[in-house]
Design an enzyme around this catalytic site. Structure first.
Site, PDB file in Angstrom:
ATOM      1  N   HIS A  53      55.072  14.237  13.870  1.00 33.23           N
ATOM      2  CA  HIS A  53      54.798  12.801  14.165  1.00 33.23           C
ATOM      3  C   HIS A  53      55.847  12.051  13.426  1.00 33.23           C
ATOM      4  O   HIS A  53      56.832  12.409  12.813  1.00 33.23           O
ATOM      5  CB  HIS A  53      53.471  12.390  13.713  1.00 33.23           C
ATOM      6  CG  HIS A  53      53.214  12.343  12.253  1.00 33.23           C
ATOM      7  ND1 HIS A  53      53.031  13.532  11.618  1.00 33.23           N
ATOM      8  CD2 HIS A  53      53.022  11.238  11.452  1.00 33.23           C
ATOM      9  CE1 HIS A  53      52.883  12.857  10.238  1.00 33.23           C
ATOM     10  NE2 HIS A  53      52.685  11.855  10.265  1.00 33.23           N
ATOM     11  N   HIS A  55      56.138   9.444  11.431  1.00 32.99           N
ATOM     12  CA  HIS A  55      56.137   8.550  10.039  1.00 32.99           C
ATOM     13  C   HIS A  55      57.532   9.505   9.383  1.00 32.99           C
ATOM     14  O   HIS A  55      57.872  10.619   9.437  1.00 32.99           O
ATOM     15  CB  HIS A  55      55.144   9.202   9.356  1.00 32.99           C
ATOM     16  CG  HIS A  55      53.889   8.348   9.840  1.00 32.99           C
ATOM     17  ND1 HIS A  55      52.647   8.655   9.537  1.00 32.99           N
ATOM     18  CD2 HIS A  55      53.468   7.220  10.535  1.00 32.99           C
ATOM     19  CE1 HIS A  55      51.653   7.906   9.999  1.00 32.99           C
ATOM     20  NE2 HIS A  55      52.468   7.039  10.756  1.00 32.99           N
ATOM     21  N   ASP A  57      58.295   9.998   6.339  1.00 38.52           N
ATOM     22  CA  ASP A  57      58.275  11.241   5.361  1.00 38.52           C
ATOM     23  C   ASP A  57      58.088  12.624   6.224  1.00 38.52           C
ATOM     24  O   ASP A  57      58.346  13.663   5.519  1.00 38.52           O
ATOM     25  CB  ASP A  57      57.006  11.045   4.484  1.00 38.52           C
ATOM     26  CG  ASP A  57      55.550  11.217   5.068  1.00 38.52           C
ATOM     27  OD1 ASP A  57      55.578  10.264   5.933  1.00 38.52           O
ATOM     28  OD2 ASP A  57      54.816  11.680   4.569  1.00 38.52           O
ATOM     29  N   HIS A  58      58.157  12.381   7.567  1.00 36.37           N
ATOM     30  CA  HIS A  58      58.299  13.890   8.131  1.00 36.37           C
ATOM     31  C   HIS A  58      59.486  13.953   9.106  1.00 36.37           C
ATOM     32  O   HIS A  58      59.612  15.133   9.545  1.00 36.37           O
ATOM     33  CB  HIS A  58      56.742  13.751   9.277  1.00 36.37           C
ATOM     34  CG  HIS A  58      55.659  13.548   8.524  1.00 36.37           C
ATOM     35  ND1 HIS A  58      54.987  15.130   8.317  1.00 36.37           N
ATOM     36  CD2 HIS A  58      54.991  12.795   7.654  1.00 36.37           C
ATOM     37  CE1 HIS A  58      53.763  14.450   7.691  1.00 36.37           C
ATOM     38  NE2 HIS A  58      53.848  13.405   7.233  1.00 36.37           N
ATOM     39  N   HIS A 111      45.862  10.498  13.388  1.00 34.44           N
ATOM     40  CA  HIS A 111      46.612   9.841  12.400  1.00 34.44           C
ATOM     41  C   HIS A 111      47.556   8.999  13.247  1.00 34.44           C
ATOM     42  O   HIS A 111      48.040   7.707  12.955  1.00 34.44           O
ATOM     43  CB  HIS A 111      47.089  11.119  11.546  1.00 34.44           C
ATOM     44  CG  HIS A 111      48.442  10.689  10.668  1.00 34.44           C
ATOM     45  ND1 HIS A 111      47.871  10.137   9.454  1.00 34.44           N
ATOM     46  CD2 HIS A 111      49.568  10.860  10.470  1.00 34.44           C
ATOM     47  CE1 HIS A 111      48.638   9.838   8.715  1.00 34.44           C
ATOM     48  NE2 HIS A 111      49.927  10.289   9.333  1.00 34.44           N
ATOM     49  N   ASP A 128      50.096  15.564   9.381  1.00 31.98           N
ATOM     50  CA  ASP A 128      48.902  14.942   8.592  1.00 31.98           C
ATOM     51  C   ASP A 128      47.779  14.933   9.499  1.00 31.98           C
ATOM     52  O   ASP A 128      47.068  13.892   9.449  1.00 31.98           O
ATOM     53  CB  ASP A 128      49.543  13.380   8.600  1.00 31.98           C
ATOM     54  CG  ASP A 128      50.699  13.506   7.446  1.00 31.98           C
ATOM     55  OD1 ASP A 128      51.061  14.415   6.729  1.00 31.98           O
ATOM     56  OD2 ASP A 128      51.234  12.421   7.186  1.00 31.98           O
ATOM     57  N   HIS A 166      50.950  17.858   3.066  1.00 33.71           N
ATOM     58  CA  HIS A 166      50.863  17.209   1.615  1.00 33.71           C
ATOM     59  C   HIS A 166      50.115  17.849   0.782  1.00 33.71           C
ATOM     60  O   HIS A 166      49.217  18.709   1.242  1.00 33.71           O
ATOM     61  CB  HIS A 166      50.340  15.699   1.761  1.00 33.71           C
ATOM     62  CG  HIS A 166      51.155  14.580   2.456  1.00 33.71           C
ATOM     63  ND1 HIS A 166      51.763  13.864   1.737  1.00 33.71           N
ATOM     64  CD2 HIS A 166      51.253  14.346   3.864  1.00 33.71           C
ATOM     65  CE1 HIS A 166      52.659  13.108   2.613  1.00 33.71           C
ATOM     66  NE2 HIS A 166      52.355  13.385   4.015  1.00 33.71           N
TER      67      HIS A 166
HETATM   68 FE    FE Z   1      52.873  12.030   5.793  1.00 33.30          FE
HETATM   69 ZN    ZN Z   2      51.955  10.638   8.494  1.00 32.48          ZN
END
Ligand code: FE
Ligand code: ZN
Length: 253
Positions: A53, A55, A57-58, A111, A128, A166
């Site tokens: 996805h 975001h 951090d991905h 999410h 996530d 995570h």
């Molecule tokens: Fe994340």
């Molecule tokens: Zn995320």
């Protein structure tokens, strides 16, 4: 099959690097630097990037990885992610340049709306959506969408290894225990995870069987879980309403 190498990133992210011979694939590279270090360390060439996805951090490391390796990039067609060469909607079975293993692509909205999960070789890379002991927050999708996404992941074989993105397990299980204090499997998981975390060990991957036994977000149909949800939201009468009540409770936990 392939080896899976865990690459810790940021505060609590895991980037999963798959290795077969001299080839590598990476799932959700939020940061390029630690991935480049591992590729160098093992003498690997990156052929494939899988993104779940949008975001940061991905996917934040994708462009920099592409500056080093001409990798193919799979990811959700409907999300804004630069560098995707193989846009996916979910429902596909993909072959990658990395190895012979086929991956099933699952659309798991909740999410985010375009969130994907990748399932192959008894491994699930679910970003996530499903976490060890918990699930992702509903940033874009509805509770009904997320509950449906999680139910489809829960239907995978019990031995499936769950590689989420995570290390949230300890906090997730603290909440799980508040929901379902009488669940023996959950109690022993809480103890195992406390021991592992005290030693600095990871608690991911888990398995679908472990999640079904102890993750409240896969257990809306269990009487103790539904009863706990109804103490928060009195009219939570179906599984989706129970799930929604749990998710809202966890948001403020
Ligand atoms: Fe994340
Ligand atoms: Zn995320």
């Amino acid at each position: 099959m392939f080896d899976v190498i865990r690459i810790p990133a940021f505060k609590d992210n895991y980037i999963w690097l798959l290795r077969k011979g001299a080839a590598a694939a990476v799932v959700d590279p939020g940061d390029a630097r630690p991935v480049l270090e591992v590729l160098d360390q093992y003498g690997l060439s990156l052929t494939t990037i899988l993104v779940t996805h949008h975001h940061a951090d991905h996917q934040g490391g994708v462009s920099r990885l592409l500056a080093h390796y001409p990798a193919e990039v799979f990811g959700p067609a409907t999300e804004s992610i630069s560098g995707i060469t193989r846009p996916l909607a979910g429902g596909e079975t993909i072959r990658t340049a990395f190895c012979d293993v086929e991956f099933q692509v699952l659309a798991v909205p909740g999410h985010t709306l375009g969130h994907l999960a990748y399932y192959g070789a008894d491994c699930l890379f679910c970003g996530d959506t499903l976490f060890a002991g918990g699930c992702g927050r509903l940033f874009e999708g509805s509770a009904a969408q997320m509950a449906d996404s999680l139910a489809r992941l829960a239907a995978l074989p019990g031995e499936t290894a769950v590689y989420c993105a995570h290390e949230y397990t300890e906090a997730n299980l603290r909440f799980a225990l508040a929901v379902e204090p009488g669940n023996r499997r959950l109690q022993s998981r809480v103890n195992e995870v406390a021991v592992a975390r005290a030693k600095g060990w990871p608690t991911v991957p888990s398995t679908i069987a472990i999640e079904k036994a102890s993750n409240p977000f896969l257990r809306s149909a269990e009487p103790e879980v539904a009863a706990a949800a109804r103490r928060r939201v009195a009219d939570a009468h179906d599984d989706v309403a129970v799930f929604a009540a749990l998710r809202a409770w966890k948001d403020g936990f």
